[in-house]
Scaffold this active site. Structure first.
Site, PDB file in Angstrom:
ATOM      1  N   ASN A 138      26.303  57.713  22.400  1.00 14.62           N
ATOM      2  CA  ASN A 138      25.717  56.543  21.735  1.00 14.62           C
ATOM      3  C   ASN A 138      26.206  55.228  22.312  1.00 14.62           C
ATOM      4  O   ASN A 138      25.634  54.182  22.028  1.00 14.62           O
ATOM      5  CB  ASN A 138      25.931  56.626  20.215  1.00 14.62           C
ATOM      6  CG  ASN A 138      25.054  57.732  19.630  1.00 14.62           C
ATOM      7  OD1 ASN A 138      24.124  58.214  20.272  1.00 14.62           O
ATOM      8  ND2 ASN A 138      25.384  58.158  18.424  1.00 14.62           N
ATOM      9  N   CYS A 194      15.756  62.059  16.564  1.00 16.00           N
ATOM     10  CA  CYS A 194      15.950  63.039  15.492  1.00 16.00           C
ATOM     11  C   CYS A 194      15.218  62.608  14.212  1.00 16.00           C
ATOM     12  O   CYS A 194      15.210  61.442  13.847  1.00 16.00           O
ATOM     13  CB  CYS A 194      17.440  63.163  15.173  1.00 16.00           C
ATOM     14  SG  CYS A 194      18.339  63.922  16.518  1.00 16.00           S
ATOM     15  N   ASP A 249      27.084  61.316  11.666  1.00 15.95           N
ATOM     16  CA  ASP A 249      26.812  62.264  12.762  1.00 15.95           C
ATOM     17  C   ASP A 249      27.743  63.458  12.733  1.00 15.95           C
ATOM     18  O   ASP A 249      27.587  64.378  13.533  1.00 15.95           O
ATOM     19  CB  ASP A 249      26.934  61.560  14.121  1.00 15.95           C
ATOM     20  CG  ASP A 249      25.816  60.556  14.307  1.00 15.95           C
ATOM     21  OD1 ASP A 249      25.918  59.724  15.226  1.00 15.95           O
ATOM     22  OD2 ASP A 249      24.858  60.584  13.523  1.00 15.95           O
ATOM     23  N   ARG A 305      20.464  67.385  24.123  1.00 16.55           N
ATOM     24  CA  ARG A 305      20.253  65.930  24.175  1.00 16.55           C
ATOM     25  C   ARG A 305      21.593  65.204  24.116  1.00 16.55           C
ATOM     26  O   ARG A 305      21.733  64.104  24.620  1.00 16.55           O
ATOM     27  CB  ARG A 305      19.417  65.463  22.967  1.00 16.55           C
ATOM     28  CG  ARG A 305      17.948  65.650  23.076  1.00 16.55           C
ATOM     29  CD  ARG A 305      17.247  64.944  21.948  1.00 16.55           C
ATOM     30  NE  ARG A 305      17.769  63.591  21.786  1.00 16.55           N
ATOM     31  CZ  ARG A 305      17.726  62.916  20.643  1.00 16.55           C
ATOM     32  NH1 ARG A 305      17.212  63.482  19.568  1.00 16.55           N
ATOM     33  NH2 ARG A 305      18.200  61.697  20.567  1.00 16.55           N
TER      34      ARG A 305
HETATM   35  C1  EPZ Z   1      22.462  55.265  15.568  1.00 16.71           C
HETATM   36  O1  EPZ Z   1      21.143  55.451  15.081  1.00 16.71           O
HETATM   37  C2  EPZ Z   1      22.816  56.557  16.287  1.00 16.71           C
HETATM   38  N1  EPZ Z   1      21.884  56.752  17.395  1.00 16.71           N
HETATM   39  C3  EPZ Z   1      22.738  57.729  15.314  1.00 16.71           C
HETATM   40  O2  EPZ Z   1      23.205  58.878  16.012  1.00 16.71           O
HETATM   41  C4  EPZ Z   1      23.685  57.472  14.143  1.00 16.71           C
HETATM   42  O3  EPZ Z   1      23.501  58.494  13.190  1.00 16.71           O
HETATM   43  C5  EPZ Z   1      23.370  56.109  13.505  1.00 16.71           C
HETATM   44  O4  EPZ Z   1      23.396  55.070  14.505  1.00 16.71           O
HETATM   45  C6  EPZ Z   1      24.379  55.749  12.418  1.00 16.71           C
HETATM   46  O5  EPZ Z   1      25.672  55.749  12.960  1.00 16.71           O
HETATM   47  C7  EPZ Z   1      22.115  56.073  18.535  1.00 16.71           C
HETATM   48  O6  EPZ Z   1      23.063  55.311  18.644  1.00 16.71           O
HETATM   49  C8  EPZ Z   1      21.131  56.305  19.650  1.00 16.71           C
HETATM   50  P1  EPZ Z   1      21.169  52.721  12.206  1.00 16.71           P
HETATM   51  P2  EPZ Z   1      20.311  54.181  14.525  1.00 16.71           P
HETATM   52  O7  EPZ Z   1      20.285  51.649  12.699  1.00 16.71           O
HETATM   53  O8  EPZ Z   1      20.637  52.993  15.337  1.00 16.71           O
HETATM   54  C9  EPZ Z   1      18.323  52.091   8.439  1.00 16.71           C
HETATM   55  C10 EPZ Z   1      23.188  61.080  16.777  1.00 16.71           C
HETATM   56  O9  EPZ Z   1      23.236  62.165  16.185  1.00 16.71           O
HETATM   57  N2  EPZ Z   1      17.683  51.056   9.268  1.00 16.71           N
HETATM   58  O10 EPZ Z   1      22.642  52.483  12.115  1.00 16.71           O
HETATM   59  O11 EPZ Z   1      18.911  54.585  14.364  1.00 16.71           O
HETATM   60  C11 EPZ Z   1      18.138  53.483   9.032  1.00 16.71           C
HETATM   61  O12 EPZ Z   1      16.918  54.043   8.614  1.00 16.71           O
HETATM   62  C12 EPZ Z   1      22.303  59.988  16.233  1.00 16.71           C
HETATM   63  O13 EPZ Z   1      23.848  60.784  17.810  1.00 16.71           O
HETATM   64  C13 EPZ Z   1      16.639  50.302   8.723  1.00 16.71           C
HETATM   65  O14 EPZ Z   1      16.237  50.497   7.573  1.00 16.71           O
HETATM   66  O15 EPZ Z   1      20.971  54.051  13.079  1.00 16.71           O
HETATM   67  C14 EPZ Z   1      19.331  54.219   8.479  1.00 16.71           C
HETATM   68  O16 EPZ Z   1      19.051  54.639   7.163  1.00 16.71           O
HETATM   69  C15 EPZ Z   1      21.543  60.415  14.986  1.00 16.71           C
HETATM   70  N3  EPZ Z   1      16.060  49.339   9.497  1.00 16.71           N
HETATM   71  C16 EPZ Z   1      20.427  53.155   8.436  1.00 16.71           C
HETATM   72  O17 EPZ Z   1      19.742  51.897   8.466  1.00 16.71           O
HETATM   73  C17 EPZ Z   1      16.475  49.087  10.774  1.00 16.71           C
HETATM   74  O18 EPZ Z   1      15.907  48.170  11.421  1.00 16.71           O
HETATM   75  C18 EPZ Z   1      21.383  53.190   9.622  1.00 16.71           C
HETATM   76  O19 EPZ Z   1      20.597  53.234  10.795  1.00 16.71           O
HETATM   77  C19 EPZ Z   1      17.535  49.853  11.304  1.00 16.71           C
HETATM   78  C20 EPZ Z   1      18.129  50.825  10.533  1.00 16.71           C
END
Ligand code: EPZ
Length: 427
Positions: A23, A117, A305, A397
């Site tokens: 990440n 995912c 994660d 992945r």
């Molecule tokens: C990152 O995803 C990681 N992916 C995820 O890892 C990880 O689970 C997640 O951060 C939380 O740590 C990568 O870095 C590529 P968020 P991301 O934005 O950026 C909501 C793995 O297994 N949200 O922190 O998508 C969202 O729906 C993967 O390696 C909004 O509502 O996560 C979630 O409920 C899976 N609007 C929460 O915030 C937005 O614009 C946190 O999402 C952005 C997010």
């Protein structure tokens, strides 16, 4: 189609080296576009999310050269486009990072809405809110996000929730915006700090990464750099749980123990021995695992994660454990697969109640997503009998050479290929 076939019951012993953080790498590769000179990035994990990131960089016109298995040279001086189409973007979530990188670099971006995912709805409204604060306009049409600005200017952003992707994306664009940008309620994950350090090594001016307020003063020019990515805290955590689940004794090398603290504390509470050294941790599984309650939180809380992995371990513990998934609204799909192996788990929305069953039984299962796939490997290694895991492309992945690393620890795991026609017959 490929499968993992695991014969459970071996106590894993020995040493394993952790690869670079997925990440961090999937954010740093797009960020390399912001440089006005070639950059060299080391300790990149060899995983399919990186393969897709390289394909996107090359489609945009960047020159990418693999100097060795984990080192890339990226030359972004002759970009030819600013579009990332669905055929590439659909393969991973992190394709959204090309929005911030291209906006910062050339003031325009067309990127397909991301894949990745299936953890429930995963909007990018906060990313777009951040770009708007930098004077960029956005529109979404036909599954493509279009961003443009005639002059990127610093602004103030308060995220409605902690978002790793939103924080990283805005940080990238803000590096080249005119003036000061302040991001409040920022994500503090180690990979956010790693991205900030990478950008600062190119001459960016970012302060406060790792806290919930990040300040970025825009600069005209970002120069080349040579940068090594941090170790993957989730890969390390996964191997810690594997050692505990198999009652093994494993030295996990090339880690930053501080990044693993929330995992270490929970494993110790479950009766697992965890010894911390400068850049490694030793995990010794005990006979009896104790129950524990887990609530996933943004860093430094327990990482979402690691939720499928620790929940799998809790099915082997004595007593009743409660796991609350507070980040994503649908991250318990793997429970159905664990039930096939004899787990006793009931899920109500964001809460799972796990009755320890002591032992699981091998069964044919599938990986629902990346970390769910890791959970299936943990269950298969700990179970009696044979477990076959389908859809292992999810696992590949995000885990670099996981079957080779597991075999080196004494696991009985092999990858088999099922010819297409045999699959049709089996249906
Ligand atoms: C990152 O995803 C990681 N992916 C995820 O890892 C990880 O689970 C997640 O951060 C939380 O740590 C990568 O870095 C590529 P968020 P991301 O934005 O950026 C909501 C793995 O297994 N949200 O922190 O998508 C969202 O729906 C993967 O390696 C909004 O509502 O996560 C979630 O409920 C899976 N609007 C929460 O915030 C937005 O614009 C946190 O999402 C952005 C997010």
């Amino acid at each position: 189609m490929e499968k993992y076939v695991i014969k459970g019951g071996n106590q894993l012993q020995g040493e394993v080296s952790i690869s670079g953080a997925k990440n961090a790498a999937v954010a740093i590769l797009p960020a390399a576009l912001l440089s006005d000179e070639p950059v060299i990035i080391e300790n990149i994990p060899s995983i399919s999310d990186i393969d897709w990131s390289i394909k996107i960089l090359m489609r945009l016109g960047a020159e990418v050269k693999m100097l060795n298995r984990t080192t890339l040279r990226i030359d972004p001086r002759r970009l030819t486009g600013h579009q990332v189409d669905y055929d590439l973007a659909k393969n991973m979530r992190a394709s959204y990072y090309f929005l911030g990188a291209l906006l910062g670099k050339i003031g325009v971006a067309d990127v397909s809405l991301p894949g990745g995912c299936d953890l429930g709805t995963r909007p990018i409204d906060q990313h777009l809110k951040g770009f708007a604060a930098l004077n960029a306009s956005d529109s979404v049409e036909g599954g493509m996000v279009h961003l443009e600005t005639d002059h990127l200017t610093g602004g103030r952003i308060y995220f409605d929730m902690v978002t790793v992707g939103g924080t990283a994306n805005v940080m990238m664009a803000a590096c080249k915006a005119d003036g000061l940008t302040i991001i409040e309620n920022a994500a503090k994950e180690p990979h956010i700090v790693d991205l900030a350090n990478f950008l600062n090594s190119m001459g960016a001016d970012i302060m406060g990464a790792g806290t919930d307020v990040i300040k970025i003063r825009g600069v005209e020019h970002l120069h080349g750099t040579q940068y090594s990515i941090i170790p993957d805290q989730i890969e390390a955590g996964t191997f810690m749980v594997i050692a505990a689940a198999t009652g093994g004794n494993v030295l996990i090398r090339g880690v930053i123990p501080k990044h693993l603290e929330s995992i270490t504390v929970k494993l110790q509470k479950m009766g697992v021995t965890v010894e911390e050294y400068d850049d490694s941790v030793r995990v010794i599984g005990s006979g009896k695992l104790q129950k524990a309650n887990i609530k996933t939180m943004p860093y430094p809380g327990f990482p979402t994660d690691m939720q499928p992995q620790i929940s799998t371990l809790l099915t082997l513990a004595e007593g009743t454990s409660i796991v609350t998934e507070s980040i994503f609204d649908s991250r318990f799909k793997y429970v159905d697969q664990l039930r096939r192996m004899g787990a006793d788990i009931s899920v109500d929305g964001k809460v799972a109640v796990i009755q320890g069953v002591g032992r699981l039984k091998g069964a044919p299962v599938k990986a629902n997503d990346l970390r769910a796939g890791a959970a299936m490997i943990i269950a298969g290694l700990a179970a009696e009998g044979v477990t076959e895991i389908e859809d292992i492309h999810y696992i590949e992945r995000g885990y670099d050479a996981i079957e080779k690393k597991l075999r080196s620890l004494g696991a009985d795991i092999r990858k088999i290929t099922i010819p297409e026609e045999a699959r049709e017959l089996a249906r």
